[in-house]
Design a protein around this motif. Structure first.
Motif, PDB file in Angstrom:
ATOM      1  N   GLY A  32      77.236  16.608 -70.726  1.00  0.00           N
ATOM      2  CA  GLY A  32      76.138  17.157 -71.501  1.00  0.00           C
ATOM      3  C   GLY A  32      75.460  18.349 -70.851  1.00  0.00           C
ATOM      4  N   GLU A  53      75.189  12.243 -69.520  1.00  0.00           N
ATOM      5  CA  GLU A  53      74.168  12.753 -70.432  1.00  0.00           C
ATOM      6  C   GLU A  53      73.372  13.879 -69.787  1.00  0.00           C
ATOM      7  N   GLU A  75      73.338   7.933 -67.923  1.00  0.00           N
ATOM      8  CA  GLU A  75      72.342   8.433 -68.862  1.00  0.00           C
ATOM      9  C   GLU A  75      71.591   9.636 -68.297  1.00  0.00           C
ATOM     10  N   ARG A  76      70.716  10.152 -69.129  1.00  0.00           N
ATOM     11  CA  ARG A  76      69.937  11.357 -68.847  1.00  0.00           C
ATOM     12  C   ARG A  76      69.306  11.304 -67.448  1.00  0.00           C
TER      13      ARG A  76
END
Length: 199
Positions: A32, A53, A75-76
């Protein structure tokens, strides 16, 4: 980077992400915005899906892989230290995984947690948000303070800036034969090692 399509699935790298030329991406890999993938990292989406992410980093010699039909997700703002191995696991938002840690299949690390350096997280393990996870096999030792989480967040921001710096100025070159007399230093960005959960 070394990038391979497999079974018609081609890795996806957002234009604002930085992937080092020696990293390897295979198959179903999705990276991402603002991510950093370090030298010699291996992201193998040849069985399951691999996802980084927004703002996540995975550092030198890390491995991401999984069993068929699994998702291995950071994740982020996840922060994965040098040499860590993630296999079929789910790393929550704003988590720090320390150097040479191993996180196994089906494990879920709660948001804002730290997995200490060299920890071995068994398959199926889970923890609440803001946990300090240590040992082999890993266990929750205590809850993290907001100050410890803030320290981690500052380190992650440095890697997000590093992605930008590399996109703008990292170039292959030949080494010099000797040190210049007026050699400058890369600016000290204010980070200092702290605690056992090293980045």
């Amino acid at each position: 980077m070394t990038c391979y399509s497999l079974d018609g699935l081609t890795p996806v790298v957002h234009p604002t992400a930085y992937v080092h030329p020696t990293a390897v991406l295979i198959g179903d890999v999705i990276i991402g915005p603002g991510c950093y993938v370090g030298p010699l990292a291996s992201l193998r989406g040849d069985f399951g899906r691999i996802v980084l992410e927004e703002g996540a980093n995975i550092q030198d010699t890390c491995v991401m892989h999984g069993f068929p039909d699994s998702d291995t997700v950071v994740e982020r703002n996840g922060h994965i230290g040098h040499g860590a191995v993630l296999h079929g696991c789910h790393i929550g938002e704003d988590v720090l995984v320390g150097m040479n840690a191993v996180v196994m299949d089906g494990a879920r690390i709660g948001a804002r947690s730290f997995v200490s350096a060299t920890a071995f997280v068994k398959a199926g393990f889970s923890c609440d948000p803001q946990s300090l996870v240590m040992g082999a096999p890993a266990q929750v030792k205590r809850q993290l303070s907001d100050q410890e989480v803030a320290w981690k967040q500052a380190g992650t921001r440095e890697y997000q800036l590093l992605a930008q710096r590399c996109l703008e100025s990292l170039v292959a070159c030949e080494p010099l034969a000797e040190v210049e007399s007026d050699r400058r230093r890369i600016a000290d960005r204010g980070l200092r090692p702290k605690g056992s959960s090293s980045q």
